[in-house]
Structures are given as structure tokens and as C-alpha cells.
Design a protein around this motif. Structure first.
Motif, PDB file in Angstrom:
ATOM      1  N   LEU A 198      37.452  31.767  36.519  1.00  0.00           N
ATOM      2  CA  LEU A 198      36.665  32.992  36.510  1.00  0.00           C
ATOM      3  C   LEU A 198      37.507  34.182  36.955  1.00  0.00           C
ATOM      4  O   LEU A 198      37.414  35.283  36.402  1.00  0.00           O
ATOM      5  N   THR A 199      38.350  33.978  37.974  1.00  0.00           N
ATOM      6  CA  THR A 199      39.236  35.046  38.447  1.00  0.00           C
ATOM      7  C   THR A 199      40.157  35.515  37.327  1.00  0.00           C
ATOM      8  O   THR A 199      40.345  36.716  37.112  1.00  0.00           O
ATOM      9  N   ILE A 200      40.729  34.554  36.599  1.00  0.00           N
ATOM     10  CA  ILE A 200      41.630  34.900  35.493  1.00  0.00           C
ATOM     11  C   ILE A 200      40.883  35.656  34.400  1.00  0.00           C
ATOM     12  O   ILE A 200      41.363  36.681  33.890  1.00  0.00           O
ATOM     13  N   ILE A 201      39.676  35.164  34.044  1.00  0.00           N
ATOM     14  CA  ILE A 201      38.898  35.803  32.985  1.00  0.00           C
ATOM     15  C   ILE A 201      38.528  37.240  33.354  1.00  0.00           C
ATOM     16  O   ILE A 201      38.657  38.167  32.548  1.00  0.00           O
ATOM     17  N   GLY A 223      41.174  48.614  51.371  1.00  0.00           N
ATOM     18  CA  GLY A 223      40.777  50.016  51.220  1.00  0.00           C
ATOM     19  C   GLY A 223      40.417  50.375  49.796  1.00  0.00           C
ATOM     20  O   GLY A 223      40.173  51.532  49.480  1.00  0.00           O
ATOM     21  N   SER A 224      40.409  49.379  48.902  1.00  0.00           N
ATOM     22  CA  SER A 224      40.067  49.588  47.500  1.00  0.00           C
ATOM     23  C   SER A 224      39.402  48.319  46.974  1.00  0.00           C
ATOM     24  O   SER A 224      39.352  47.305  47.667  1.00  0.00           O
ATOM     25  N   ILE A 225      38.900  48.394  45.746  1.00  0.00           N
ATOM     26  CA  ILE A 225      38.212  47.251  45.157  1.00  0.00           C
ATOM     27  C   ILE A 225      39.043  46.725  43.997  1.00  0.00           C
ATOM     28  O   ILE A 225      39.374  47.480  43.066  1.00  0.00           O
ATOM     29  N   THR A 226      39.388  45.449  44.012  1.00  0.00           N
ATOM     30  CA  THR A 226      40.190  44.829  42.961  1.00  0.00           C
ATOM     31  C   THR A 226      39.308  43.963  42.073  1.00  0.00           C
ATOM     32  O   THR A 226      38.159  43.655  42.425  1.00  0.00           O
ATOM     33  N   PRO A 227      39.824  43.539  40.899  1.00  0.00           N
ATOM     34  CA  PRO A 227      39.034  42.656  40.027  1.00  0.00           C
ATOM     35  C   PRO A 227      38.598  41.364  40.702  1.00  0.00           C
ATOM     36  O   PRO A 227      37.578  40.770  40.318  1.00  0.00           O
ATOM     37  N   VAL A 267      34.017  30.583  47.418  1.00  0.00           N
ATOM     38  CA  VAL A 267      33.637  31.967  47.115  1.00  0.00           C
ATOM     39  C   VAL A 267      34.585  32.932  47.813  1.00  0.00           C
ATOM     40  O   VAL A 267      35.100  33.896  47.214  1.00  0.00           O
ATOM     41  N   TYR A 268      34.881  32.682  49.075  1.00  0.00           N
ATOM     42  CA  TYR A 268      35.736  33.576  49.853  1.00  0.00           C
ATOM     43  C   TYR A 268      37.212  33.416  49.468  1.00  0.00           C
ATOM     44  O   TYR A 268      37.994  34.372  49.567  1.00  0.00           O
ATOM     45  N   ALA A 269      37.566  32.219  49.021  1.00  0.00           N
ATOM     46  CA  ALA A 269      38.936  32.035  48.529  1.00  0.00           C
ATOM     47  C   ALA A 269      39.187  32.929  47.325  1.00  0.00           C
ATOM     48  O   ALA A 269      40.307  33.429  47.119  1.00  0.00           O
ATOM     49  N   ALA A 295      34.928  38.741  40.497  1.00  0.00           N
ATOM     50  CA  ALA A 295      34.925  37.286  40.352  1.00  0.00           C
ATOM     51  C   ALA A 295      34.261  36.636  41.563  1.00  0.00           C
ATOM     52  O   ALA A 295      33.458  35.693  41.426  1.00  0.00           O
ATOM     53  N   ALA A 296      34.573  37.150  42.758  1.00  0.00           N
ATOM     54  CA  ALA A 296      33.988  36.591  43.982  1.00  0.00           C
ATOM     55  C   ALA A 296      32.486  36.824  44.031  1.00  0.00           C
ATOM     56  O   ALA A 296      31.715  35.966  44.487  1.00  0.00           O
ATOM     57  N   SER A 297      32.052  38.003  43.580  1.00  0.00           N
ATOM     58  CA  SER A 297      30.620  38.308  43.587  1.00  0.00           C
ATOM     59  C   SER A 297      29.861  37.377  42.635  1.00  0.00           C
ATOM     60  O   SER A 297      28.761  36.899  42.957  1.00  0.00           O
ATOM     61  N   ILE A 298      30.441  37.100  41.458  1.00  0.00           N
ATOM     62  CA  ILE A 298      29.814  36.164  40.523  1.00  0.00           C
ATOM     63  C   ILE A 298      29.755  34.768  41.140  1.00  0.00           C
ATOM     64  O   ILE A 298      28.732  34.063  41.061  1.00  0.00           O
TER      65      ILE A 298
END
Length: 625
Positions: free
Chosen positions: A578-581, A338-342, A536-538, A346-349
Motif C-alpha cells: 500500500l505504501t508503494i502504491i 513538520g510536513s506531510i508525506t505520502p 499501522v505505525y510502521a 498509506a498509514a491512514s488507510i
């Protein structure tokens, strides 16, 4: 230097606010007053506080400015004003035993009078003159146990003489008390016994109070609880022969007792009307509270079943390996949370890398931290939201169609660019949210909220009646908090549509598949060409590290399945890195914003009480400090 001064000032202000903090209850308030033969009133007060405080202020008035100087009335006449306050002595102590009138006889610590605030400390008191009275500021701090303050003083010429009787009409608790008082007891003694029928007594204030004669010279008024700023006075008539010296007393030439009786009978009748009215209000509140709570419960169940309980999904499998291609990967965050997280960024990149819109390569240097360079290859097949992200990354963070992970972190944490970072990131979040809203994953919950507002307004009205009329009914007290809980619940309702729930269940099974990826045998896994897409989905599910580890393990176990066509990711660890960054960058921007925002910017005969209190002489109030 400025920051140091700011910190020192903040510490001083904070220390001052802590010192000023008070939170206490008056758990007992006992008054023992004796009418002296010359018409003075000798008073002892025992005020017991429990909680956190530094002392207590007691204002005592010997004259009531609300009384009428031209009145012939026996309900509002300035003849009941006294002449002064003398012989003040103040004591204090910790108390551990139950409070009673025997406590007056215990040993107390005397408080010493000082004349200036700067001199005052624990076990001191300051006396100040106020209009028609005196104020006593008593310093005796709380110690974790209840503290009792004992005041002993004399009211000069408190008694009034009439042709037929003597009378004391005195306001013991004035409307200036800013505290609720628990267990209020007021005991008044005549100079000697009076066996005549002239000995009468009345009390005025809260109708819940009771006054009775304990013997032929003493009356006792009691109240379990008295609301703040609610005056209480006592009126006592007795044989005037008990007064030996009337030189300085107010007097009239009236046969006063019949007129006083007439006044008090009217007040008693008014009290009876108030009691009957209060009983009616009690019954109304009782019926309305029960009815309201039953309606609220029924409405709550209805709202849950219709607007909150999720639809049943047609998907029953434990795992799902299939992608839902209706929307981009970042929209899944909106569906699942229900919200957008960081993680969504990362997933979009990662998805743009997978679609070959972005090329990524590791920068080899002596740094212990990995650094990747991202290069914009093309914008083929990107949607509007991805366009916004590409502009942000390659036109703001980077330059000449490249940026590095180090650039991203520096851009977010720099004082000169963090605001732009936050603005661009917020703009992208709004785009993702709109993409999610267009999918119609969630139903609208307007009706539960409107119902909650309506019920809360009714609850406020019921609570107003409960507190205004001091109605001691448990369900009446519960109406508002339960309604408020429902209101909060209705605001939090976020029921998925049939489509939304179907997708949610499938993605949940997909997440479980990714989580257990390493446990599957070679035959159970999809072809390796899809592994980068799974990665990507992970990332959106926060499983990048686990899935990367599993994939690398599988690659080492089945090297024959690995070939050069799957090297668009330099290695499978990029997703976690990338997720961490991205998470660190967003956190750094917020930290920098918080840091900058905190920087200095220059800137009768017994029974109950009657109505109409506060018309006797005296008065006053009290408050802790």
C-alpha cells in the motif's frame, strides 16, 4: 508532429542562448599613447580578457558631446575635441605570461576587416560609424586562456595650442565601458623631452588612481581597479615648441596655464575633501560593521537558546512500546517532519482497515503485481479528516463503495483525472496539517523572523555604503551575506513545544522499537493482538517492509500465537504494498501534471587622481559579446 517542431525550436533557442553566453573579466588594460609633433595622438591599447566570450566591442569617440561650445572654462570646453580617427589596426593573441608594456612588442595575429556580420568569423573585425566616433567589433574567441586584443590607431588633432603652452586633455576611458577594469595603466609620451616647468599633468576619475612622471617626456597613470561606466581622463601641459606643425589644431589666445592651474587646484581640493570624507566613511563602516556583527552574533545565540534549542524530555528510555492516543497516526508525520508525506496517507488507510472501517482482500488473477480490493464497511468513529479521505477514495477513485490499488494508480496517472487527484489529495493534506496545528506541537518563531528582517535592512544600508564608496574592508563585505544566512536560519526555525518535544522523543523511541522488532525475544514482544496496530505505525515511519518481514518471521516461529481473529489484514505484506502504491500514485499525478504543463500551448605634478572626469575630448566604451 507539433511536439517534434517544438523540440526543434527549443533546441535552436537553447543553442542560441548557449552561444550568446559570456562571462569574463578585464584583467589588464594598458594604453600607450604618444603625442606626435603635428598634434596628433598615436594610441595603442592592450585589452586582456579572461573567461568565456566570442569577442570584444570597442567604441572610440574623438569628440565629447558633453563639452560646452560657448564655454571659456578650462574644465568643460569643446576645444578639446579632436578631428577624427585614422590608421586603425587590430590584432589578438593568447597570452600566458604576465602582462606589461613589453607585451606590445610581441607578435600578434592581425585581424582582418570585413563589412558584414554574415561574413564575420574568428580573426575578423567589423568597423561601424557611430556618433562622433567609430565602433570596432573584434572576433577572437576565448580558448581557455586569457586573450589580448591590441588596437593601434591615431587621433587627429588631439592637442590644443594656447598662447603659453600646448595641452592634451583626453578621455581615454569613457563612461560607456560596461565592464569593471582591473590593472588599468595609461602611459602618455611627449614628442620630445620637456625640462621646463610647463610640463604638468593631472588625471581625473576614481580617487584611488595615481599619476606620476616617469621621465621628462612620459607620465604614467595607474589604477588597480576601475568600476564600470566610470570615465578616466588625463590632462598634460607642455612646451608648445615641441609641436612643429599646428596647421589643423584647435587654439586659443589665452595664457592658459594659470587658469588651468586654478581649475586643477580646485579639483585637487575637492579630491582632498573626497579623500577625507572617504576616510570618515571607512572608519564609520569599520566601526558599524564590527558593532553590527557582534550584535548579530549575540542575537543569534539568544535566538538559538530561546527559540531553537529543544526542551529536555522526561522520557529517557531507549525503546517505547506504548501508543500516544491523542491523535490519528497521520498526524505523527506532521510532528516528526513538520510536513506531510505520502506515507501518511498509506498509514491512514491502514488505520481505517485496522479499525474495521475498511475491508481489504487480495484479488487473485494472473497478474504478477498484487492487486487489492478495498471495501467501505462503515464510518463508525472516523473523524473529519478520515471522512475527507474516505470520500476521496470511494467516491472519486472508486465506485459503489469499493476501489482497488490498480484503480488508485490509474486515477492518479490519467490525463482526465490527475488534476482531481491532486486537488483531493491537497485538500486532505490541509486537513491533516490543521489537525497537527491544533495539537500545538511547534512554537511560533515570529520574533526571530522580525529580528532577521530588521538586521537585514541594516545590513543592506551598510553594504550600500561599502559598495557606493568602494570601501575595501572585509567585514563590510561580510555583513550582508551573514545577515542573509541568519535570515534563512530564522525562517527555518521550527522549535517544538514542551508537549511536542515530549511526544517527538517518545515516538522516536517507538520507531526504534519497531526497527529492532525482529531482534526481540518472544517474552519481550507485546501480545500478538497489537501487532496489526504496530504495522499501522510502521507505515508512517517508512518501516513497513522491515516490520512486515519481522512479523512474518515471528509468526512462523510461534504459530501457536496466530489465530483467525487476526486476519483482517490478508497478509502482513499489505502495508508495504500500500505504501508503494500510494507513493507511486502521487508521483504519477505529479509526473502527468509536469508532462501536460510542458506540452505546446500555442504560446598636475603627480599623486592621485582628481574629481570631475570625462571633460576631456574623446571617450567611448567597450563590452564583450
Amino acid at each position: 508532429m507539433k511536439k517534434t517542431i517544438w523540440l526543434i525550436l527549443s533546441f535552436i533557442l537553447f543553442s542560441g542562448s548557449v552561444k550568446a553566453y559570456v562571462n569574463y573579466d578585464i584583467i589588464d588594460y594598458l594604453i600607450d599613447a604618444t603625442i606626435v609633433e603635428n598634434g596628433d595622438l598615436q594610441v595603442k591599447e592592450l585589452i586582456v580578457l579572461d573567461g568565456e566570450f566570442h569577442g570584444y566591442i570597442r567604441d572610440i569617440l574623438y569628440q565629447n558631446t558633453n563639452l560646452n561650445s560657448n564655454s571659456n572654462s578650462f574644465s568643460n570646453n569643446d576645444i578639446y575635441n579632436a578631428k577624427g580617427i585614422t590608421e586603425m589596426k587590430i590584432y589578438a593573441k593568447e597570452v600566458e605570461n604576465e602582462i606589461s608594456y613589453n607585451t606590445f612588442e610581441e607578435i600578434f595575429i592581425p585581424l582582418t576587416k570585413v563589412y558584414y556580420e554574415s561574413e564575420a568569423k574568428n580573426t575578423n573585425y567589423i568597423e561601424n560609424s557611430i556618433s562622433n566616433g567609430k565602433s570596432y567589433k573584434m572576433y577572437y574567441e576565448s580558448t581557455g586562456k586569457p586573450i589580448a586584443y591590441l588596437l593601434s590607431y591615431k587621433i587627429k588633432s588631439a592637442v590644443v595650442l594656447h598662447q603659453d603652452i600646448a595641452e592634451l586633455y583626453w578621455t581615454f576611458i569613457g563612461d560607456g565601458f560596461d565592464d569593471k577594469i582591473n590593472n588599468l595603466q595609461i602611459k602618455v609620451h611627449l614628442p620630445n623631452e620637456d625640462n621646463s616647468d610647463l610640463f604638468r599633468y593631472w588625471a581625473h576619475g576614481d580617487i584611488a588612481g595615481i599619476i606620476n612622471k616617469t621621465d621628462n617626456k612620459t607620465v604614467l597613470a595607474t589604477m588597480k581597479s576601475l568600476a564600470k561606466n566610470n570615465p578616466v581622463d588625463l590632462r598634460i601641459t607642455f612646451d608648445k615648441s615641441l609641436i612643429r606643425d599646428s596647421t589643423y589644431l584647435n587654439s586659443t589666445q589665452e595664457q592658459a596655464l594659470p587658469k588651468i592651474l586654478e581649475t586643477e587646484i580646485k579639483r585637487a581640493q575637492k579630491r582632498e575633501e573626497e579623500i577625507r570624507f572617504a576616510q570618515k566613511i571607512y572608519q564609520i563602516v569599520k566601526i558599524v560593521s564590527i558593532t553590527f556583527l557582534l550584535i548579530l552574533l549575540a542575537w543569534w545565540i539568544y535566538v538559538y537558546l530561546k527559540y531553537d534549542k529543544e526542551y529536555k524530555s522526561t522520557f529517557k528510555n531507549q525503546y517505547n512500546r506504548e501508543f500516544i492516543e491523542d491523535y490519528n497516526v497521520e498526524v505523527i508525520d506532521y510532528l516528526m517532519k513538520g510536513s506531510i508525506t505520502p506515507n501518511a496517507m498509506a498509514a491512514s488507510i491502514m488505520n481505517l482497515i485496522y479499525k474495521k472501517n475498511i475491508k481489504v482482500e487480495e484479488i487473485k488473477d494472473n497478474s504478477k503485481t498484487k492487486n487489492y480490493r478495498f471495501t467501505l464497511v462503515n464510518r463508525d468513529g472516523v473523524n473529519d479528516t478520515e471522512d475527507v479521505l474516505l470520500d476521496f477514495l470511494f467516491e472519486n477513485v472508486g465506485k459503489q463503495n469499493t476501489f482497488t490499488t490498480k484503480d488508485l494508480n490509474n486515477y492518479a496517472s490519467s490525463s482526465s483525472t490527475y488534476m482531481t487527484f491532486q486537488s483531493k489529495y491537497s485538500n486532505w493534506l490541509n486537513c491533516v496539517r490543521k489537525d497537527g496545528e491544533r495539537q500545538e506541537f511547534y512554537e511560533k518563531n515570529g520574533i526571530p523572523i522580525v529580528g532577521g528582517i530588521f538586521l537585514l535592512l541594516i545590513a543592506v544600508l551598510i553594504s550600500f555604503l561599502v559598495f557606493y564608496y568602494h570601501i575595501n574592508y572585509l567585514l563590510g563585505y561580510l555583513v550582508f551575506p551573514i545577515s542573509l544566512i541568519y535570515m534563512i536560519y530564522s525562517l527555518m526555525i521550527k522549535k517544538r513545544t514542551k508537549k511536542g518535544n515530549e511526544h517527538y522523543v517518545r515516538w522516536l523511541a517507538f520507531k526504534k522499537f519497531l526497527k529492532d522488532f525482529g531482534n526481540f525475544s518472544e517474552k519481550e514482544l507485546p501480545e500478538i493482538v497489537l501487532w496489526e496496530k504496530y504495522l499501522v505505525y510502521a507505515t508512517i515511519f517508512g518501516l513497513a517492509k522491515e516490520v512486515e518481514k519481522s512479523m512474518n518471521t515471528k509468526i512462523s516461529e510461534y504459530p501457536a500465537y496466530y489465530n483467525n481473529s487476526y486476519i483482517y489484514f490478508p497478509d502482513y505484506h499489505i502495508a508495504n504494498h500500500l505504501t508503494i502504491i500510494v507513493n507511486n500514485s502521487i508521483s504519477s499525478a505529479n509526473t502527468t501534471a509536469l508532462r501536460d504543463s510542458k506540452s505546446p500551448s500555442g504560446n598636475g605634478l603627480g599623486g592621485g587622481f582628481s574629481s570631475g572626469s570625462g571633460f576631456g575630448g574623446g571617450g567611448g566604451g567597450g563590452r564583450g559579446f
